[in-house]
Design a protein around this motif. Structure first.
Motif, PDB file in Angstrom:
ATOM      1  N   ARG A  98       0.800  -1.224   0.000  1.00 14.68           N
ATOM      2  CA  ARG A  98       0.000   0.000   0.000  1.00 14.68           C
ATOM      3  C   ARG A  98       0.835   1.277   0.000  1.00 14.68           C
ATOM      4  O   ARG A  98       0.638   2.159  -0.832  1.00 14.68           O
ATOM      5  N   ARG A  99       1.753   1.416   0.935  1.00 14.29           N
ATOM      6  CA  ARG A  99       2.497   2.686   1.030  1.00 14.29           C
ATOM      7  C   ARG A  99       3.366   2.977  -0.199  1.00 14.29           C
ATOM      8  O   ARG A  99       3.370   4.113  -0.680  1.00 14.29           O
ATOM      9  N   PRO A 100       4.098   2.008  -0.744  1.00 10.84           N
ATOM     10  CA  PRO A 100       4.849   2.312  -1.969  1.00 10.84           C
ATOM     11  C   PRO A 100       3.945   2.710  -3.137  1.00 10.84           C
ATOM     12  O   PRO A 100       4.300   3.592  -3.921  1.00 10.84           O
ATOM     13  N   LEU A 101       2.771   2.092  -3.232  1.00 12.98           N
ATOM     14  CA  LEU A 101       1.847   2.475  -4.298  1.00 12.98           C
ATOM     15  C   LEU A 101       1.306   3.876  -4.070  1.00 12.98           C
ATOM     16  O   LEU A 101       1.231   4.684  -5.005  1.00 12.98           O
ATOM     17  N   LEU A 102       0.945   4.196  -2.827  1.00 15.21           N
ATOM     18  CA  LEU A 102       0.462   5.541  -2.511  1.00 15.21           C
ATOM     19  C   LEU A 102       1.524   6.594  -2.828  1.00 15.21           C
ATOM     20  O   LEU A 102       1.206   7.688  -3.312  1.00 15.21           O
ATOM     21  N   ALA A 103       2.782   6.264  -2.565  1.00 18.06           N
ATOM     22  CA  ALA A 103       3.866   7.220  -2.787  1.00 18.06           C
ATOM     23  C   ALA A 103       4.080   7.520  -4.273  1.00 18.06           C
ATOM     24  O   ALA A 103       4.591   8.576  -4.625  1.00 18.06           O
ATOM     25  N   ARG A 104       3.684   6.602  -5.147  1.00 18.96           N
ATOM     26  CA  ARG A 104       3.899   6.775  -6.587  1.00 18.96           C
ATOM     27  C   ARG A 104       2.773   7.506  -7.294  1.00 18.96           C
ATOM     28  O   ARG A 104       2.913   7.879  -8.451  1.00 18.96           O
ATOM     29  N   ALA A 105       1.635   7.666  -6.628  1.00 19.51           N
ATOM     30  CA  ALA A 105       0.474   8.272  -7.287  1.00 19.51           C
ATOM     31  C   ALA A 105       0.220   9.671  -6.750  1.00 19.51           C
ATOM     32  O   ALA A 105       0.356   9.919  -5.555  1.00 19.51           O
ATOM     33  N   GLU A 106      -0.150  10.569  -7.655  1.00 21.29           N
ATOM     34  CA  GLU A 106      -0.408  11.958  -7.263  1.00 21.29           C
ATOM     35  C   GLU A 106      -1.838  12.187  -6.808  1.00 21.29           C
ATOM     36  O   GLU A 106      -2.107  13.119  -6.066  1.00 21.29           O
ATOM     37  N   ASP A 107      -2.767  11.366  -7.295  1.00 22.61           N
ATOM     38  CA  ASP A 107      -4.169  11.542  -6.913  1.00 22.61           C
ATOM     39  C   ASP A 107      -4.874  10.192  -6.950  1.00 22.61           C
ATOM     40  O   ASP A 107      -4.288   9.177  -7.318  1.00 22.61           O
ATOM     41  N   GLU A 108      -6.144  10.197  -6.590  1.00 23.36           N
ATOM     42  CA  GLU A 108      -6.937   8.961  -6.501  1.00 23.36           C
ATOM     43  C   GLU A 108      -7.060   8.255  -7.853  1.00 23.36           C
ATOM     44  O   GLU A 108      -6.979   7.039  -7.941  1.00 23.36           O
ATOM     45  N   GLU A 109      -7.261   9.023  -8.909  1.00 28.81           N
ATOM     46  CA  GLU A 109      -7.398   8.438 -10.246  1.00 28.81           C
ATOM     47  C   GLU A 109      -6.099   7.747 -10.672  1.00 28.81           C
ATOM     48  O   GLU A 109      -6.111   6.631 -11.191  1.00 28.81           O
TER      49      GLU A 109
END
Length: 136
Positions: free
Chosen positions: A82-93
């Motif tokens: 979860r955290r590495p994926l969250l860190a790579r994305a700028e927004d929800e989309e």
């Protein structure tokens, strides 16, 4: 929504929903193959799963191990971090598309095929969006 309200979903629950949505997008074409695959979410990878060179993986595939004393898993498991994926994305989309792409990549690895075989629109921004090509 404030915590305690029935519609409230924690960030972890919202992320789990994105994973479920990604799997649901694949089910019409891959339902039989997906039936043996388990999906899990972990906050971060364990230290012994970090990639050489300091890269942080976004997911990994765990395969059944018949020698496991706890008993073999019934099938492969895809674990998303979860955290590495969250860190790579700028927004929800962007996060939603990234989660979908990672699920496609890991599922393709299980099947031994290219990600484009699993999802013909893999890597094509906007291809999987419901409004893609919509002129209205």
């Amino acid at each position: 929504m404030p915590p305690g309200v029935p519609l409230y979903r924690s960030r972890a629950q919202q992320f789990d929903d994105l994973v479920l949505e990604a799997v649901a997008r694949l089910e019409p074409r891959w339902e039989a193959e997906l039936s043996d695959v388990e999906f899990a979410v972990q906050e971060v990878p364990d230290a012994d799963h970090l990639e050489d060179g300091g890269g942080v993986p976004l997911a990994r595939v765990l395969r059944a191990d018949a020698s496991d004393p706890a008993g073999p898993m019934p099938g492969p498991r895809i674990v998303l971090y979860r955290r590495p994926l969250l860190a790579r994305a700028e927004d929800e989309e962007e996060l939603s598309e990234l989660v979908f792409d990672v699920v496609v990549e890991e599922f393709a690895e299980i099947l031994g095929v290219d990600p484009e075989t699993v999802d013909p629109g893999y890597g094509d921004p906007g291809f999987g969006d419901p409004g893609f090509g919509d002129l209205g």
